[in-house]
Write an enzyme that holds these catalytic residues in place. Structure first.
Site, PDB file in Angstrom:
ATOM      1  N   GLU A 152       0.639  -1.425   0.407  1.00 14.18           N
ATOM      2  CA  GLU A 152      -0.624  -0.130   0.071  1.00 14.18           C
ATOM      3  C   GLU A 152       0.558   1.540   0.102  1.00 14.18           C
ATOM      4  O   GLU A 152       1.308   2.290   1.136  1.00 14.18           O
ATOM      5  CB  GLU A 152      -1.041  -0.389   1.469  1.00 14.18           C
ATOM      6  CG  GLU A 152      -2.128  -0.877   1.132  1.00 14.18           C
ATOM      7  CD  GLU A 152      -3.357  -0.691   1.901  1.00 14.18           C
ATOM      8  OE1 GLU A 152      -3.156  -0.589   3.321  1.00 14.18           O
ATOM      9  OE2 GLU A 152      -4.140  -1.199   1.538  1.00 14.18           O
ATOM     10  N   GLU A 316      -6.809  -7.582  -0.988  1.00 18.77           N
ATOM     11  CA  GLU A 316      -6.876  -7.799   0.472  1.00 18.77           C
ATOM     12  C   GLU A 316      -8.874  -7.666   0.183  1.00 18.77           C
ATOM     13  O   GLU A 316      -9.486  -6.652   0.036  1.00 18.77           O
ATOM     14  CB  GLU A 316      -6.417  -6.918   1.706  1.00 18.77           C
ATOM     15  CG  GLU A 316      -4.621  -6.953   1.966  1.00 18.77           C
ATOM     16  CD  GLU A 316      -4.732  -6.112   2.822  1.00 18.77           C
ATOM     17  OE1 GLU A 316      -5.165  -4.963   2.981  1.00 18.77           O
ATOM     18  OE2 GLU A 316      -3.419  -5.977   2.672  1.00 18.77           O
TER      19      GLU A 316
HETATM   20  C1  GAL Z   1      -4.732  -3.109   4.680  1.00 19.03           C
HETATM   21  C2  GAL Z   1      -3.013  -3.014   4.764  1.00 19.03           C
HETATM   22  C3  GAL Z   1      -2.651  -4.750   5.610  1.00 19.03           C
HETATM   23  C4  GAL Z   1      -3.261  -5.056   7.380  1.00 19.03           C
HETATM   24  C5  GAL Z   1      -5.368  -3.597   6.891  1.00 19.03           C
HETATM   25  C6  GAL Z   1      -5.916  -4.269   7.911  1.00 19.03           C
HETATM   26  O1  GAL Z   1      -4.816  -1.909   4.335  1.00 19.03           O
HETATM   27  O2  GAL Z   1      -2.905  -3.735   3.756  1.00 19.03           O
HETATM   28  O3  GAL Z   1      -2.142  -4.979   6.428  1.00 19.03           O
HETATM   29  O4  GAL Z   1      -3.453  -3.409   7.561  1.00 19.03           O
HETATM   30  O5  GAL Z   1      -5.588  -2.897   5.891  1.00 19.03           O
HETATM   31  O6  GAL Z   1      -5.485  -2.546   8.770  1.00 19.03           O
END
Ligand code: GAL
Length: 682
Positions: A152, A316
């Site tokens: 990110e 994700e």
């Molecule tokens: C995303 C990130 C993950 C984890 C998730 C929950 O933004 O890529 O590593 O942190 O959020 O916070």
């Protein structure tokens, strides 16, 4: 359509997994359970630098070799992350120059993540070395199918104020302006005696300052941040390219500000991946507001991602409630929402959906950011829903790689996007219209794409759309006007809103009647303008059979020769003045609406242009349902998504077959709460 370097060869379900968070004894049973539930890919290693280099220059690859052995034994595929988002303590303590700083110069400290800066020559060396070592060691492993760079980029923080950033900023500016005279002219530094006489008088924006950073400096600074992120990504992708197996891909996961994601993708990536957490939408809208988009609002982001990469991945996908031990509280996704949200990603162009994360962390800052499984590791309803989604996805193979149907494009560009992050006039109109456009198009069943306009944009990239809505292009130049002109002359319809044409590329205001460079297209003359005063009633604009509200801002206009007034303001001091002007240009036309766009004004204008609710031949839908149309080899596929916490009725007006149930569907249908239907038109 933008170029696509990598396409998944089948619809794929993945999950984010952290072998370093669990006892090794769990690895094998975890992987087996994933496979049993339809998960065939894991993303790993993106925060695990110490597992490879626990001491400066001492490398060890055993840990992830052991994990990859398990994956290879059981048939699990892997996306391997480069660990540069979390530099080790040994590195940041010994070499604090790698750290990012606040605007006041205070360094960010170890313990969080992304506390490094992109421009530290030393950090770049350490990153290049670890990426090279990892790629060299693991790239040939058969389980690996792709690589994720960092994690990110620009998330959490998208401002960089370290010493190295200032040094790099000066280099960026020298390249851009060559001489200080040119820079002083471009930034208008004569104002408040800011004139620079040496390059080393220039800094990234610093604090404290008394309420004022030069806006033209700010705009260049964000362009610089974007270039810095891209160069950091390129540093890694150039190394990975030397090692990866043919057919493996390079990606990074987004979508964050101060970053030209299109340029980054073109330069560094094979496929763009997005992190989709629709639960965040409930921070904007309440579930009880039946009139709000709520989680359906996430389709806006997915549309943006599709503009970067037509067939993207979701690295994700939300599987549980959001939450950190330091911030954020959120409800668990309701039964059905997990499947709905994952299919929302698929409807908008994802062929790969990877859930975050397999099991909720039992420790650390993210122990409330819930994964599929809870700490107790028992089967639960979320796992059943992942299984359901994986089964659904298998039935959607015909959708993979298919084109998203859109006859309307919402036009954006990075210069205006970045300008609106610090120009408060700009941001107020842009934010208001963004909500209005997204809601108007969503509720009016107008599937749309987002197109980012650049100087190099070709008319062929615009020609597939009947209508372009470019709400507030304050910043504009001749190159962009010229491609828009060609688009309109060839029959396209362009809609612009208030403040169009106010600025040039430096963010300065040319001494031209507004809408500036747009005047040659729009036939409008802005003779006066004003923000709405909270002390007065919102001006009205009656158009078609609707009474619209001209909220936030009004351009008060006159039509020039050859243009006509379609609607006027009422209930304000500029009563009777033009609010909407149309001009025919070649085979097309330009509409200038003098205000910001609301849900109603968008729908009124789309109706006038003949693109609102055009799917009655196939389905009759209430605004409550999102409609997505995908096309593949002459076949049409209709996604109907119900985000409502109640059932909704609709009517299918042609013969169709449900890809999910295999049954023929026509006539009245009921979509239960959170239900999704995918219909192939027969
Ligand atoms: C995303 C990130 C993950 C984890 C998730 C929950 O933004 O890529 O590593 O942190 O959020 O916070």
């Amino acid at each position: 359509m933008r170029k696509q370097n990598f396409l998944f060869d089948k619809m794929t379900v993945g999950v984010c997994y952290y072998p370093e968070h669990w006892d090794r004894a769990l690895w094998e049973s975890d992987i087996k359970r994933m496979l049993e539930n339809g998960i065939t890919v894991v993303r790993i290693a993106e925060f695990a630098w110490n597992k490879f280099e626990n001491e400066e220059g001492v490398f060890n690859f055993d840990f992830f070799d052991d994990f990859l052995d398990v994956c290879e034994k059981l048939g699990m595929k892997v996306i391997f992350g480069t660990p540069t988002a979390t530099p080790p303590a040994w590195l940041t303590e010994k070499y604090p120059e790698v750290l990012n700083a606040r605007q006041d110069g205070a360094l960010y400290r170890h313990g969080g993540r992304r506390h490094y800066n992109y421009n530290s020559p030393l950090y770049r060396l350490f990153c290049a070395r670890i990426v090279e070592k990892i790629a060299d060691h693991y790239a040939k492993r058969p389980s690996i199918i792709g690589w994720q760079i960092d994690n990110e980029l620009n998330c959490e923080i998208s401002g960089f104020y370290s010493q190295s950033d200032t040094v790099a900023f000066r280099e960026f500016l020298k390249k851009k302006y060559e001489t200080l005279d040119r820079l002083n002219e471009a930034w208008g530094t004569v104002f408040w005696n800011q004139t620079y006489t040496k390059w080393d008088q220039i800094f990234v924006p610093r604090a404290p300052n008394i309420n004022a950073v030069n806006p033209h400096l700010n705009l260049d600074y964000i362009r610089f941040v974007s270039q810095s992120a891209i160069s950091f990504c390129a540093l890694q992708s150039d190394i990975l390219r030397k090692y990866i197996k043919p057919g493996d891909f390079i990606t990074t996961n987004g979508l964050f500000g101060n970053l030209d994601n299109h340029e980054m993708t073109d330069k560094c990536l094979d496929i763009y991946t997005y992190d989709s957490y629709p639960n965040f939408a409930y921070g904007v809208d309440s579930v009880w507001d039946d009139n709000a988009l709520s989680d359906r609002r996430w389709s806006r982001n997915l549309t943006e991602v599709r503009s970067i990469c037509p067939h993207f991945g979701v690295m994700e996908q939300q599987s549980g409630a959001n939450g950190w031990s330091t911030r954020m509280e959120a409800a668990a996704p309701r039964p059905g929402q997990l499947n709905l949200w994952a299919l929302q990603s698929v409807a908008h162009g994802a062929d790969f959906v990877s859930f975050f994360r397999w099991r909720t962390a039992a420790f650390g800052t993210e122990m409330y950011w819930h994964g599929i499984l809870d700490y107790d590791n028992r089967d639960n309803r979320r796992l059943s829903e992942v299984r359901l989604f994986a089964d659904n996805l298998k039935k959607l193979e015909k959708i993979r790689g298919s084109k998203f149907y859109a006859k309307v494009a919402y036009v954006k560009d990075y210069d205006n996007e970045w300008d609106s992050t610090f120009d408060v006039w700009h941001s107020r109109v842009s934010r208001a219209s963004d909500a209005g456009i997204v809601e108007g198009l969503q509720f009016g069943h107008v599937p749309y794409d987002v197109v980012y306009l650049k100087d190099e944009t070709l008319v062929s990239e615009l020609a597939e759309y009947d209508v372009l809505i470019y709400p507030h292009p304050l910043i504009i130049n001749e190159a962009r006007i010229s491609v828009l002109k060609e688009y309109v002359e060839n029959g396209g319809k362009l809609v612009i809103g208030c403040r169009a044409g106010q600025k040039d590329m430096t963010g300065k205001c040319p001494m031209l009647p507004m809408p500036g460079l747009f005047s040659c297209l729009s036939g409008s003359d802005v003779i006066d303008f004003t923000f709405q005063s909270p002390a007065e009633k919102v001006p009205k604009v009656s158009f078609g059979n609707r009474e619209l509200e001209a909220k936030v801002f009004c351009d008060i206009m006159e039509a020039k020769e050859g243009a006509k007034v379609l609607a006027s303001y009422s209930g304000c001091f500029f009563e009777g003045r033009a609010a909407l002007i149309e001009k025919e240009v070649g085979c097309g036309k330009v509409l200038h609406y003098g205000s910001t766009f609301t849900r109603d004004s968008v729908q009124a204008i789309m109706e006038y242009l003949g693109v609102l609710e055009t799917f009655d031949e196939i389905v009759t839908l209430p605004g409550d349902i999102e409609l997505v149309l995908r096309e593949n080899e002459g076949r049409k596929y209709v996604f109907l998504l119900n985000y409502k916490h109640r059932k909704v009725e609709a009517k299918v007006n042609v013969r169709t077959r449900s890809l999910l149930t295999g049954k023929e569907v026509s006539g009245d249908i009921t979509l239960e709460k959170f239900a999704v239907e995918v219909l192939e038109v027969l």
